[in-house]
Design a protein around this motif. Structure first.
Motif, mmCIF file in Angstrom:
data_model
loop_
_atom_site.group_PDB
_atom_site.id
_atom_site.type_symbol
_atom_site.label_atom_id
_atom_site.label_comp_id
_atom_site.label_asym_id
_atom_site.label_seq_id
_atom_site.Cartn_x
_atom_site.Cartn_y
_atom_site.Cartn_z
ATOM 1 N N SER A 1 -32.840 24.401 27.800
ATOM 2 C CA SER A 1 -33.660 23.763 27.209
ATOM 3 C C SER A 1 -35.153 24.070 27.739
ATOM 4 N N THR A 2 -35.506 24.333 28.770
ATOM 5 C CA THR A 2 -36.894 24.672 29.495
ATOM 6 C C THR A 2 -36.712 25.931 30.101
ATOM 7 N N GLY A 3 -37.641 26.766 29.886
ATOM 8 C CA GLY A 3 -37.938 28.007 30.732
ATOM 9 C C GLY A 3 -39.321 28.013 31.144
ATOM 10 N N ALA A 4 -39.648 28.883 32.095
ATOM 11 C CA ALA A 4 -41.196 29.044 32.497
ATOM 12 C C ALA A 4 -41.305 30.461 32.973
ATOM 13 N N VAL A 5 -42.829 30.762 32.676
ATOM 14 C CA VAL A 5 -43.158 31.886 33.446
ATOM 15 C C VAL A 5 -44.048 31.596 34.753
ATOM 16 N N VAL A 6 -43.621 31.995 35.737
ATOM 17 C CA VAL A 6 -43.975 31.650 37.069
ATOM 18 C C VAL A 6 -44.647 32.429 37.988
ATOM 19 N N GLY A 7 -45.666 32.207 38.513
ATOM 20 C CA GLY A 7 -46.277 33.102 39.377
ATOM 21 C C GLY A 7 -46.013 32.914 40.802
ATOM 22 N N PHE A 8 -45.752 33.790 41.642
ATOM 23 C CA PHE A 8 -45.381 33.752 43.151
ATOM 24 C C PHE A 8 -46.471 34.394 44.026
ATOM 25 N N ALA A 9 -46.529 34.174 45.017
ATOM 26 C CA ALA A 9 -47.785 34.856 45.928
ATOM 27 C C ALA A 9 -47.087 36.075 46.447
ATOM 28 N N ASP A 10 -45.888 36.180 46.360
ATOM 29 C CA ASP A 10 -45.190 37.650 46.869
ATOM 30 C C ASP A 10 -43.691 37.578 46.697
ATOM 31 N N TYR A 11 -43.009 38.890 46.825
ATOM 32 C CA TYR A 11 -41.698 38.836 46.911
ATOM 33 C C TYR A 11 -41.154 39.579 47.953
ATOM 34 N N GLU A 12 -39.653 39.230 48.073
ATOM 35 C CA GLU A 12 -39.011 40.056 49.009
ATOM 36 C C GLU A 12 -37.832 40.822 48.349
ATOM 37 N N TYR A 13 -37.170 41.759 48.780
ATOM 38 C CA TYR A 13 -36.255 42.598 48.211
ATOM 39 C C TYR A 13 -35.435 43.111 49.098
ATOM 40 N N ALA A 14 -33.960 43.280 48.463
ATOM 41 C CA ALA A 14 -32.891 43.944 49.556
ATOM 42 C C ALA A 14 -32.349 44.957 48.411
ATOM 43 N N ILE A 15 -32.043 45.759 49.107
ATOM 44 C CA ILE A 15 -31.309 47.090 48.198
ATOM 45 C C ILE A 15 -29.952 47.235 48.924
ATOM 46 N N THR A 16 -28.886 46.678 48.184
ATOM 47 C CA THR A 16 -27.453 46.916 48.908
ATOM 48 C C THR A 16 -26.811 47.961 48.087
ATOM 49 N N ASP A 17 -25.511 48.497 48.283
ATOM 50 C CA ASP A 17 -24.866 49.571 47.731
ATOM 51 C C ASP A 17 -24.630 49.287 46.170
ATOM 52 N N THR A 18 -24.680 48.156 45.736
ATOM 53 C CA THR A 18 -24.523 47.912 44.460
ATOM 54 C C THR A 18 -25.543 46.966 43.723
ATOM 55 N N GLN A 19 -26.539 46.457 44.185
ATOM 56 C CA GLN A 19 -27.348 45.392 43.798
ATOM 57 C C GLN A 19 -28.665 45.512 44.410
ATOM 58 N N VAL A 20 -29.892 45.438 43.517
ATOM 59 C CA VAL A 20 -31.088 45.053 43.962
ATOM 60 C C VAL A 20 -31.418 43.547 43.826
ATOM 61 N N LEU A 21 -31.594 42.739 45.014
ATOM 62 C CA LEU A 21 -31.828 41.446 45.004
ATOM 63 C C LEU A 21 -33.347 41.007 45.488
ATOM 64 N N PHE A 22 -33.629 39.953 44.875
ATOM 65 C CA PHE A 22 -35.179 39.726 44.991
ATOM 66 C C PHE A 22 -35.132 38.449 45.221
ATOM 67 N N ARG A 23 -36.053 37.818 46.115
ATOM 68 C CA ARG A 23 -36.454 36.476 46.514
ATOM 69 C C ARG A 23 -38.069 36.345 46.310
ATOM 70 N N PHE A 24 -38.501 35.197 45.914
ATOM 71 C CA PHE A 24 -39.981 34.984 45.595
ATOM 72 C C PHE A 24 -40.523 33.807 46.320
ATOM 73 N N ILE A 25 -41.802 33.936 46.752
ATOM 74 C CA ILE A 25 -42.389 33.271 47.873
ATOM 75 C C ILE A 25 -43.412 32.533 47.183
ATOM 76 N N ASP A 26 -43.587 31.140 47.528
ATOM 77 C CA ASP A 26 -44.773 30.288 47.184
ATOM 78 C C ASP A 26 -45.173 30.306 45.651
ATOM 79 N N VAL A 27 -45.111 29.456 44.938
ATOM 80 C CA VAL A 27 -45.374 29.154 43.597
ATOM 81 C C VAL A 27 -47.094 29.037 43.518
ATOM 82 N N VAL A 28 -47.590 30.164 42.858
ATOM 83 C CA VAL A 28 -48.939 29.928 42.633
ATOM 84 C C VAL A 28 -49.463 29.526 41.066
ATOM 85 N N GLU A 29 -48.492 29.701 40.326
ATOM 86 C CA GLU A 29 -48.665 29.221 38.905
ATOM 87 C C GLU A 29 -47.569 28.833 38.199
#
Length: 188
Positions: free
Chosen positions: A136-164
């Motif tokens: 039912s609901t989505g959002a466009v979200v701003g984050f202060a920054d992101y982290e990432y990890a690159i494995t053998d099969t995937q690129v993974l992201f985590r997002f830090i501190d909502v700013v919008e």
């Protein structure tokens, strides 16, 4: 349309193809993410939509119903929000994500369903199945920054501190925000 998106390669219908979209036999595979392209964007701090540099500072992404509700709840309670579960979806510029939220059929409408399934679903991609509804609901979200990890099969992201936090039922609610963002960008 952001100028950087307008400059992207197009499919046969004339639709711009996001930076992380894989190609097969000269056809973009819109519902999939290309490992190498996603890794390049993560390493180079490039927008996953337009493939241009994101300056230091906030980054944006579009989230679905579950994460949108969790963010809304945390913000309403005055608590910080940080989802420690990684996601496959990379960040982008504010204008690019506002635009993507409106033109991507799956992101734009609450009754939208995925048309393609993940090649090898796992706990991160099991929601990416043929027929899965956005919610039912989505959002466009701003984050202060992101982290990432690159494995053998995937690129993974985590997002830090909502700013919008810009929630929507139907993403056309962001049209005025997109127009204002494009006007601001043109003035820079």
């Amino acid at each position: 349309m952001p100028p950087t998106v307008d400059a992207r390669p197009r499919d046969t219908r004339g639709y711009p193809v996001p930076a992380i979209t894989p190609w097969q036999e000269d056809q973009p595979q819109f519902a999939l993410t290309d490992y190498g392209r996603s890794a390049d964007c993560a390493r180079g701090r490039l927008c996953s939509v337009c493939n241009t540099l994101m300056p230091r500072g906030p980054v944006w992404r579009v989230v679905g119903a579950t994460e949108s509700a969790a963010i809304a709840e945390a913000l309403a309670a005055g608590r910080p929000y940080r989802n420690l579960a990684p996601t496959l979806e990379g960040p982008g510029h504010r204008a690019c994500m506002l635009y993507a939220s409106m033109v991507c059929p799956y992101l734009a409408r609450p009754n939208a369903r995925r048309g393609t399934s993940a090649a090898q679903p796992d706990e991160l991609t099991e929601h990416v199945v043929r027929g899965a509804i956005r919610g039912s609901t989505g959002a466009v979200v701003g984050f202060a920054d992101y982290e990432y990890a690159i494995t053998d099969t995937q690129v993974l992201f985590r997002f830090i501190d909502v700013v919008e936090f810009l929630p929507h039922d139907s993403a056309d609610a962001h049209l005025d925000e997109l127009r204002a963002e494009l006007a601001r960008s043109a003035g820079d």
